[in-house]
Design a protein around this motif. Structure first.
Motif, PDB file in Angstrom:
ATOM      1  N   THR A   1      33.830  42.585  38.014  1.00  0.00           N
ATOM      2  CA  THR A   1      35.169  42.004  37.946  1.00  0.00           C
ATOM      3  C   THR A   1      35.099  40.608  37.347  1.00  0.00           C
ATOM      4  O   THR A   1      34.274  39.783  37.744  1.00  0.00           O
ATOM      5  N   VAL A   2      35.974  40.352  36.378  1.00  0.00           N
ATOM      6  CA  VAL A   2      36.059  39.070  35.678  1.00  0.00           C
ATOM      7  C   VAL A   2      37.421  38.455  35.978  1.00  0.00           C
ATOM      8  O   VAL A   2      38.445  39.136  35.904  1.00  0.00           O
ATOM      9  N   VAL A   3      37.433  37.163  36.302  1.00  0.00           N
ATOM     10  CA  VAL A   3      38.681  36.416  36.477  1.00  0.00           C
ATOM     11  C   VAL A   3      38.623  35.198  35.570  1.00  0.00           C
ATOM     12  O   VAL A   3      37.677  34.392  35.672  1.00  0.00           O
TER      13      VAL A   3
ATOM     14  N   VAL B   1      43.860  36.101  34.602  1.00  0.00           N
ATOM     15  CA  VAL B   1      43.783  37.546  34.405  1.00  0.00           C
ATOM     16  C   VAL B   1      42.532  38.019  35.130  1.00  0.00           C
ATOM     17  O   VAL B   1      41.465  37.419  35.016  1.00  0.00           O
ATOM     18  N   ALA B   2      42.685  39.074  35.926  1.00  0.00           N
ATOM     19  CA  ALA B   2      41.587  39.638  36.707  1.00  0.00           C
ATOM     20  C   ALA B   2      41.412  41.094  36.322  1.00  0.00           C
ATOM     21  O   ALA B   2      42.376  41.871  36.355  1.00  0.00           O
ATOM     22  N   ALA B   3      40.184  41.471  35.941  1.00  0.00           N
ATOM     23  CA  ALA B   3      39.933  42.830  35.484  1.00  0.00           C
ATOM     24  C   ALA B   3      38.537  43.258  35.913  1.00  0.00           C
ATOM     25  O   ALA B   3      37.607  42.458  35.943  1.00  0.00           O
ATOM     26  N   GLY B   4      38.419  44.528  36.253  1.00  0.00           N
ATOM     27  CA  GLY B   4      37.128  45.068  36.647  1.00  0.00           C
ATOM     28  C   GLY B   4      37.313  46.408  37.305  1.00  0.00           C
ATOM     29  O   GLY B   4      38.419  46.984  37.287  1.00  0.00           O
ATOM     30  N   PRO B   5      36.278  46.948  37.923  1.00  0.00           N
ATOM     31  CA  PRO B   5      36.386  48.257  38.569  1.00  0.00           C
ATOM     32  C   PRO B   5      37.490  48.281  39.620  1.00  0.00           C
ATOM     33  O   PRO B   5      37.419  47.601  40.644  1.00  0.00           O
ATOM     34  N   GLY B   6      38.547  49.017  39.352  1.00  0.00           N
ATOM     35  CA  GLY B   6      39.667  49.119  40.275  1.00  0.00           C
ATOM     36  C   GLY B   6      40.560  47.905  40.331  1.00  0.00           C
ATOM     37  O   GLY B   6      41.447  47.831  41.189  1.00  0.00           O
TER      38      GLY B   6
END
Length: 271
Positions: A75-77, A94-99
């Motif tokens: 997960t990257v923020v 922006v927060a993105a990653g598994p789930g």
């Protein structure tokens, strides 16, 4: 939980800054981190018109962050700017990653120390908590750290780790305040606080505005410093034992024992 704080020195070119996100995310993944945090204004540093850099959340820069997170499997923020409906921008994570596919808009705007962020930035309204590897993580941005009620609300919503993403301004005592505030918010909530800032860019760029002082720090639920960086670019990787959160919240029961004075005042005024 293993987390990484990417204390980068962002420039004025979003594409180049996205390359930094890619590089530091790869390093964080190789180190076994499940979460990597980047500063406020990772997309483009302060000191030029933000509207020129702003992109929607489905634009190429945010999509680039999502692709990097997917490739690395963590997960990257990261901080960016998004066009607002009124001609301003939002100061956004922006927060993105598994789930995970979420964003947070900065609630408390930096109308302080001679700056008026609200002229060009529209405020957010809603606290945000994401879940990473079963751990609830609250998201905050820079000036938010001076408002403990936001952190208490995030803890009430289940956050065990609260992140702070900043491009902190320089000045007498400012670095010391940054560290103190991170430790205080950890004590306020019995949470781990992971505070990542922009690296110090040198005196010439620092004179432009709040462009970073370094000093990224992880504070324990007891307010202890777990890990800290110096002034320059760095990747901090640290393990945190989230079981300590429940233990500290049971022992130092500040969340359970809080009185909502605002509610008391409103109730008395209606009586």
């Amino acid at each position: 939980m293993r987390i990484a704080l990417a204390q980068i020195q962002a420039g004025t070119e979003p594409a180049a800054n996205l390359k930094l996100v890619e590089s530091y995310t790869s390093r964080a993944a190789d180190a076994g981190a499940s979460l990597v945090l980047f500063p406020e204004a990772t997309m483009c540093r302060f000191g030029l018109p933000l509207a020129e850099a702003a992109e929607p959340l489905d634009g190429p820069w945010a999509e680039g962050v999502r692709a990097i997170a997917a490739q690395a499997g963590i997960t990257v923020v990261a901080g960016m700017f998004v066009p607002a409906d009124d001609g301003r921008v939002t100061n956004t994570l922006v927060a993105a990653g598994p789930g995970v596919d979420a964003h947070y808009d900065k609630i408390h705007l930096y109308d302080a120390f001679g700056f008026v962020e609200s002229r060009t930035v529209a405020p957010g309204r809603e606290p945000v908590v994401i879940t990473v590897d079963g751990v609830n993580v609250g998201l905050t941005l820079c000036y938010d750290i001076r408002f403990p009620e936001l952190y208490v609300e995030l803890a009430r919503r289940g956050a065990e780790v609260i992140t702070v993403h900043a491009s902190w301004g320089t000045g007498p005592g400012k670095l010391e305040q940054w560290t103190l505030l991170a430790r205080a918010r950890a004590l306020d909530t019995g949470s781990f606080v992971a505070a990542v800032g922009q690296a110090y860019p040198g005196d010439e760029v620092a004179a432009i505005g709040p462009t970073g002082v370094g000093g990224s720090v992880v504070a324990s639920p007891l307010g202890e410093i777990v890990e800290a960086a110096g002034a320059g670019p760095a990747l901090l990787v640290t393990d945190i034992d989230t079981a300590a959160v429940a233990s500290v919240r049971d022992t130092i029961a500040v969340l359970r024992n809080r009185s909502d004075f605002a509610c008391v005042d409103r109730a008395e005024s209606r009586a």
